[in-house]
Design a protein around this motif. Structure first.
Motif, PDB file in Angstrom:
ATOM      1  N   ALA A  30       0.824  -1.210   0.000  1.00 54.29           N
ATOM      2  CA  ALA A  30       0.000   0.000   0.000  1.00 54.29           C
ATOM      3  C   ALA A  30       0.859   1.262   0.000  1.00 54.29           C
ATOM      4  CB  ALA A  30      -0.913   0.004   1.230  1.00 54.29           C
ATOM      5  N   VAL A  31       0.431   2.253  -0.771  1.00 53.92           N
ATOM      6  CA  VAL A  31       1.172   3.512  -0.863  1.00 53.92           C
ATOM      7  C   VAL A  31       0.971   4.313   0.414  1.00 53.92           C
ATOM      8  CG1 VAL A  31       1.379   5.702  -2.111  1.00 53.92           C
ATOM      9  CG2 VAL A  31       0.993   3.575  -3.378  1.00 53.92           C
ATOM     10  N   ASP A  32       2.076   4.617   1.091  1.00 57.56           N
ATOM     11  CA  ASP A  32       2.031   5.428   2.309  1.00 57.56           C
ATOM     12  C   ASP A  32       2.123   6.913   1.994  1.00 57.56           C
ATOM     13  OD1 ASP A  32       2.122   3.306   4.446  1.00 57.56           O
ATOM     14  OD2 ASP A  32       3.977   2.810   3.385  1.00 57.56           O
ATOM     15  N   VAL A  33       2.937   7.244   0.995  1.00 58.44           N
ATOM     16  CA  VAL A  33       3.144   8.647   0.626  1.00 58.44           C
ATOM     17  C   VAL A  33       3.099   8.773  -0.891  1.00 58.44           C
ATOM     18  CG1 VAL A  33       4.693  10.639   0.750  1.00 58.44           C
ATOM     19  CG2 VAL A  33       4.662   8.972   2.630  1.00 58.44           C
ATOM     20  N   LEU A  34       2.306   9.718  -1.376  1.00 58.82           N
ATOM     21  CA  LEU A  34       2.315  10.073  -2.793  1.00 58.82           C
ATOM     22  C   LEU A  34       2.972  11.436  -2.930  1.00 58.82           C
ATOM     23  CD1 LEU A  34       1.469   9.733  -5.784  1.00 58.82           C
ATOM     24  CD2 LEU A  34      -0.679  10.882  -5.191  1.00 58.82           C
ATOM     25  N   VAL A  35       4.061  11.488  -3.676  1.00 54.50           N
ATOM     26  CA  VAL A  35       4.727  12.760  -3.963  1.00 54.50           C
ATOM     27  C   VAL A  35       4.300  13.194  -5.359  1.00 54.50           C
ATOM     28  CG1 VAL A  35       6.919  13.981  -4.193  1.00 54.50           C
ATOM     29  CG2 VAL A  35       6.693  12.135  -2.505  1.00 54.50           C
ATOM     30  N   ALA A  36       3.419  14.191  -5.416  1.00 52.69           N
ATOM     31  CA  ALA A  36       2.915  14.701  -6.690  1.00 52.69           C
ATOM     32  C   ALA A  36       3.892  15.761  -7.190  1.00 52.69           C
ATOM     33  CB  ALA A  36       1.514  15.282  -6.512  1.00 52.69           C
ATOM     34  N   ASN A  37       4.789  15.332  -8.057  1.00 52.25           N
ATOM     35  CA  ASN A  37       5.893  16.192  -8.481  1.00 52.25           C
ATOM     36  C   ASN A  37       5.810  16.609  -9.949  1.00 52.25           C
ATOM     37  OD1 ASN A  37       8.865  17.136  -8.564  1.00 52.25           O
ATOM     38  ND2 ASN A  37       8.832  15.442 -10.020  1.00 52.25           N
ATOM     39  N   ALA A  38       5.101  15.853 -10.778  1.00 56.12           N
ATOM     40  CA  ALA A  38       5.085  16.132 -12.216  1.00 56.12           C
ATOM     41  C   ALA A  38       4.599  17.555 -12.497  1.00 56.12           C
ATOM     42  CB  ALA A  38       4.188  15.131 -12.932  1.00 56.12           C
ATOM     43  N   GLY A  39       5.316  18.263 -13.364  1.00 60.54           N
ATOM     44  CA  GLY A  39       4.913  19.621 -13.714  1.00 60.54           C
ATOM     45  C   GLY A  39       5.615  20.089 -14.973  1.00 60.54           C
ATOM     46  N   VAL A  40       4.982  21.017 -15.692  1.00 61.01           N
ATOM     47  CA  VAL A  40       5.568  21.591 -16.908  1.00 61.01           C
ATOM     48  C   VAL A  40       5.352  23.101 -16.888  1.00 61.01           C
ATOM     49  CG1 VAL A  40       5.310  19.510 -18.320  1.00 61.01           C
ATOM     50  CG2 VAL A  40       3.433  21.163 -18.200  1.00 61.01           C
ATOM     51  N   MET A  41       6.177  23.830 -17.657  1.00 55.79           N
ATOM     52  CA  MET A  41       6.072  25.292 -17.645  1.00 55.79           C
ATOM     53  C   MET A  41       6.434  25.890 -19.003  1.00 55.79           C
ATOM     54  SD  MET A  41       7.911  28.068 -15.098  1.00 55.79           S
ATOM     55  CE  MET A  41       9.605  27.796 -15.647  1.00 55.79           C
ATOM     56  N   TRP A  42       5.556  26.737 -19.498  1.00 54.57           N
ATOM     57  CA  TRP A  42       5.862  27.579 -20.662  1.00 54.57           C
ATOM     58  C   TRP A  42       6.177  28.970 -20.128  1.00 54.57           C
ATOM     59  CZ3 TRP A  42       4.421  32.120 -22.982  1.00 54.57           C
ATOM     60  CH2 TRP A  42       4.798  32.294 -24.329  1.00 54.57           C
ATOM     61  N   VAL A  43       7.170  29.633 -20.721  1.00 54.50           N
ATOM     62  CA  VAL A  43       7.588  30.950 -20.256  1.00 54.50           C
ATOM     63  C   VAL A  43       7.570  31.937 -21.412  1.00 54.50           C
ATOM     64  CG1 VAL A  43       9.526  32.278 -19.328  1.00 54.50           C
ATOM     65  CG2 VAL A  43       8.988  30.049 -18.376  1.00 54.50           C
ATOM     66  N   GLY A  44       7.057  33.128 -21.154  1.00 50.72           N
ATOM     67  CA  GLY A  44       7.035  34.189 -22.160  1.00 50.72           C
ATOM     68  C   GLY A  44       5.853  35.117 -21.941  1.00 50.72           C
ATOM     69  N   ARG A  45       5.687  36.070 -22.842  1.00 49.37           N
ATOM     70  CA  ARG A  45       4.583  37.024 -22.740  1.00 49.37           C
ATOM     71  C   ARG A  45       3.252  36.283 -22.858  1.00 49.37           C
ATOM     72  NH1 ARG A  45       5.765  42.424 -24.066  1.00 49.37           N
ATOM     73  NH2 ARG A  45       3.820  42.587 -25.224  1.00 49.37           N
ATOM     74  N   PHE A  46       2.283  36.653 -22.022  1.00 49.47           N
ATOM     75  CA  PHE A  46       1.037  35.888 -21.964  1.00 49.47           C
ATOM     76  C   PHE A  46       0.316  35.833 -23.296  1.00 49.47           C
ATOM     77  CE2 PHE A  46      -0.569  40.163 -21.241  1.00 49.47           C
ATOM     78  CZ  PHE A  46      -1.819  40.163 -21.849  1.00 49.47           C
ATOM     79  N   GLU A  47       0.396  36.914 -24.098  1.00 55.21           N
ATOM     80  CA  GLU A  47      -0.324  36.913 -25.362  1.00 55.21           C
ATOM     81  C   GLU A  47       0.361  36.050 -26.423  1.00 55.21           C
ATOM     82  OE1 GLU A  47       1.708  41.100 -25.444  1.00 55.21           O
ATOM     83  OE2 GLU A  47       1.176  39.554 -23.984  1.00 55.21           O
ATOM     84  N   ASP A  48       1.597  35.658 -26.162  1.00 51.63           N
ATOM     85  CA  ASP A  48       2.329  34.796 -27.096  1.00 51.63           C
ATOM     86  C   ASP A  48       2.189  33.313 -26.762  1.00 51.63           C
ATOM     87  OD1 ASP A  48       3.275  37.068 -28.399  1.00 51.63           O
ATOM     88  OD2 ASP A  48       5.089  37.170 -27.169  1.00 51.63           O
ATOM     89  N   GLU A  49       1.580  33.005 -25.632  1.00 49.41           N
ATOM     90  CA  GLU A  49       1.503  31.619 -25.180  1.00 49.41           C
ATOM     91  C   GLU A  49       0.549  30.808 -26.051  1.00 49.41           C
ATOM     92  OE1 GLU A  49       1.314  30.742 -20.832  1.00 49.41           O
ATOM     93  OE2 GLU A  49      -0.634  29.875 -21.372  1.00 49.41           O
ATOM     94  N   PRO A  50       1.013  29.713 -26.647  1.00 49.16           N
ATOM     95  CA  PRO A  50       0.122  28.869 -27.459  1.00 49.16           C
ATOM     96  C   PRO A  50      -0.984  28.257 -26.604  1.00 49.16           C
ATOM     97  CG  PRO A  50       2.437  28.330 -27.840  1.00 49.16           C
ATOM     98  CD  PRO A  50       2.398  29.211 -26.631  1.00 49.16           C
ATOM     99  N   VAL A  51      -2.155  28.133 -27.179  1.00 47.32           N
ATOM    100  CA  VAL A  51      -3.270  27.521 -26.458  1.00 47.32           C
ATOM    101  C   VAL A  51      -2.916  26.100 -26.037  1.00 47.32           C
ATOM    102  CG1 VAL A  51      -5.658  26.732 -26.672  1.00 47.32           C
ATOM    103  CG2 VAL A  51      -5.003  28.956 -27.593  1.00 47.32           C
ATOM    104  N   THR A  52      -2.167  25.405 -26.870  1.00 51.02           N
ATOM    105  CA  THR A  52      -1.795  24.027 -26.534  1.00 51.02           C
ATOM    106  C   THR A  52      -0.922  23.983 -25.276  1.00 51.02           C
ATOM    107  OG1 THR A  52       0.047  24.226 -28.108  1.00 51.02           O
ATOM    108  CG2 THR A  52      -1.963  23.131 -28.884  1.00 51.02           C
ATOM    109  N   ALA A  53      -0.057  24.985 -25.120  1.00 50.10           N
ATOM    110  CA  ALA A  53       0.798  25.042 -23.933  1.00 50.10           C
ATOM    111  C   ALA A  53      -0.024  25.329 -22.685  1.00 50.10           C
ATOM    112  CB  ALA A  53       1.882  26.099 -24.114  1.00 50.10           C
ATOM    113  N   THR A  54      -0.999  26.229 -22.812  1.00 50.98           N
ATOM    114  CA  THR A  54      -1.872  26.549 -21.679  1.00 50.98           C
ATOM    115  C   THR A  54      -2.617  25.301 -21.222  1.00 50.98           C
ATOM    116  OG1 THR A  54      -2.205  28.754 -22.615  1.00 50.98           O
ATOM    117  CG2 THR A  54      -3.703  28.071 -20.862  1.00 50.98           C
ATOM    118  N   ARG A  55      -3.212  24.601 -22.178  1.00 50.13           N
ATOM    119  CA  ARG A  55      -3.975  23.405 -21.845  1.00 50.13           C
ATOM    120  C   ARG A  55      -3.087  22.322 -21.237  1.00 50.13           C
ATOM    121  NH1 ARG A  55      -7.466  23.424 -27.477  1.00 50.13           N
ATOM    122  NH2 ARG A  55      -9.064  24.912 -26.799  1.00 50.13           N
ATOM    123  N   ARG A  56      -1.880  22.189 -21.757  1.00 50.40           N
ATOM    124  CA  ARG A  56      -0.967  21.175 -21.244  1.00 50.40           C
ATOM    125  C   ARG A  56      -0.568  21.477 -19.804  1.00 50.40           C
ATOM    126  NH1 ARG A  56       0.109  15.943 -21.416  1.00 50.40           N
ATOM    127  NH2 ARG A  56       2.288  15.478 -20.965  1.00 50.40           N
TER     128      ARG A  56
END
Length: 269
Positions: A79-105
Motif C-alpha cells: 500500500a502507498v504510504d506517501v504520494l509525492v505529486a511532483n510532475a509539472g511543466v512550464m511555458w515561459v514568455g509574454r502571456f499573449e504569445d503563449e500557445p493555447v496548446t501550452a496553456t492546456r498542457r
C-alpha cells in the motif's frame, strides 16, 4: 514524526530532476520507492539505480493511467504510504504569445495531474487511517512572475485545491503538504532567470520532501526565508504590493526562448 524506513513512496514525474533526486533521497532514508513518469523507460532506468525501487509509465493527466500506476505499486510493493505529486511543466514568455496548446498542457499536468493523484490515492489512505500527499508546487503558488501567467495560475490552483482537501481530511490521519521552492536547476527552468535568489539544486528540494515526510506540515517554502517575504507582501497595500513584486520578483518575459526550445517541444507540444 514519521520514520521513512519501510514506507512505500510513489513519486510522479520521477525519472529526472526533482523527482529523481527525491527518489534517491527517500531510498537512501530507507523508503521503498516507485517512480512514475510519462517516459516509462527513463523511469525504469532511474529506478534501476536505487535499491528495491520500481519504475513505471504514468501519464498523470489520464486518470486510468494514474489508477494503473497506483494499483501496480500496491501489488508489487504494498500500500502507498506517501504520494509525492511532483510532475509539472512550464511555458515561459509574454502571456499573449503563449500557445493555447501550452496553456492546456500546463493545466492538464500541473492541476489535473495533482487532482487525479489525490483523488485516487487518498481513499485507501483514509481507510487505513494514515498516509500523506506531498505536492511539489512552487513559490509561484503565492507570487505571479511576469512571463509565467498560466504557470502561476496552475500553482495557485494547486495550493487552493490542497488547502480545501486538507480541511476535508481533517482528523482522517491523512496529511497534505505543499512544498513551494523558488527556481530549481532543472530542464523546466532552462533559459529562465532566478533573479536575486540563487537557483536551488534538486537535492535541496528532495531534502525538503524528506523533512515533510518525517514531520508533516501544511506548507513549506524553500528557502524558508521566502515565506517571510511573502507574508510581508500580504500586509502591504495593493498598489505598493505591485511595486514591491516588480522590484523583487524576476521578470521572465525576457527569458531565452532558444534555450527553452527543446524542453518546451518535449513537454508542451
Amino acid at each position: 514524526m514519521a520514520d521513512p524506513r519501510g514506507l512505500v513512496v510513489a513519486i510522479t514525474g520521477g525519472a529526472r530532476g526533482i523527482g529523481a533526486a527525491t527518489a534517491a533521497t527517500l531510498a537512501e532514508a530507507g523508503a521503498t520507492v516507485a517512480i512514475g513518469d510519462i517516459d516509462g523507460e527513463a523511469a525504469a532506468a532511474t529506478a534501476a539505480e536505487l535499491p528495491g525501487a520500481i519504475g513505471l509509465p504514468l501519464d498523470v493527466t489520464d486518470a486510468e493511467s494514474h489508477q494503473r500506476f497506483l494499483d501496480a505499486v500496491a501489488q508489487r510493493l504494498g500500500a502507498v504510504d506517501v504520494l509525492v505529486a511532483n510532475a509539472g511543466v512550464m511555458w515561459v514568455g509574454r502571456f499573449e504569445d503563449e500557445p493555447v496548446t501550452a496553456t492546456r498542457r500546463m493545466f492538464a499536468v500541473n492541476v489535473e495531474g495533482v487532482i487525479n493523484g489525490m483523488r485516487l490515492a487518498t481513499p485507501a489512505m483514509r481507510k487505513r487511517g494514515r498516509g500523506q500527499i506531498v505536492v511539489v508546487a512552487s513559490v509561484a503558488s503565492r507570487l505571479a512572475p511576469r512571463g509565467e501567467a498560466s504557470y502561476a495560475a496552475t500553482k495557485h490552483a494547486v495550493l487552493g485545491y490542497c488547502t480545501a482537501v486538507r480541511q476535508e481530511l481533517h482528523r482522517s490521519g491523512v496529511d497534505v503538504s505543499v512544498l513551494m521552492p523558488t527556481v530549481v536547476e532543472t530542464d523546466l527552468a532552462a533559459g529562465t532567470s532566478s533573479g536575486i535568489v540563487k537557483r536551488l539544486p534538486p537535492r535541496h528540494v528532495a531534502d525538503a520532501v524528506l523533512s515533510l515526510v518525517r514531520r508533516p506540515r501544511p506548507e513549506l517554502y524553500l528557502p524558508k526565508h521566502v515565506g517571510v517575504s511573502i507574508r510581508f507582501l500580504d500586509l502591504v497595500p495593493a498598489r505598493l504590493r505591485g511595486f514591491c513584486q516588480r522590484l523583487l520578483v524576476v521578470d521572465q518575459t525576457s527569458s531565452d526562448p532558444g534555450t527553452r526550445e527543446d524542453y518546451q517541444r518535449r513537454s508542451l507540444e
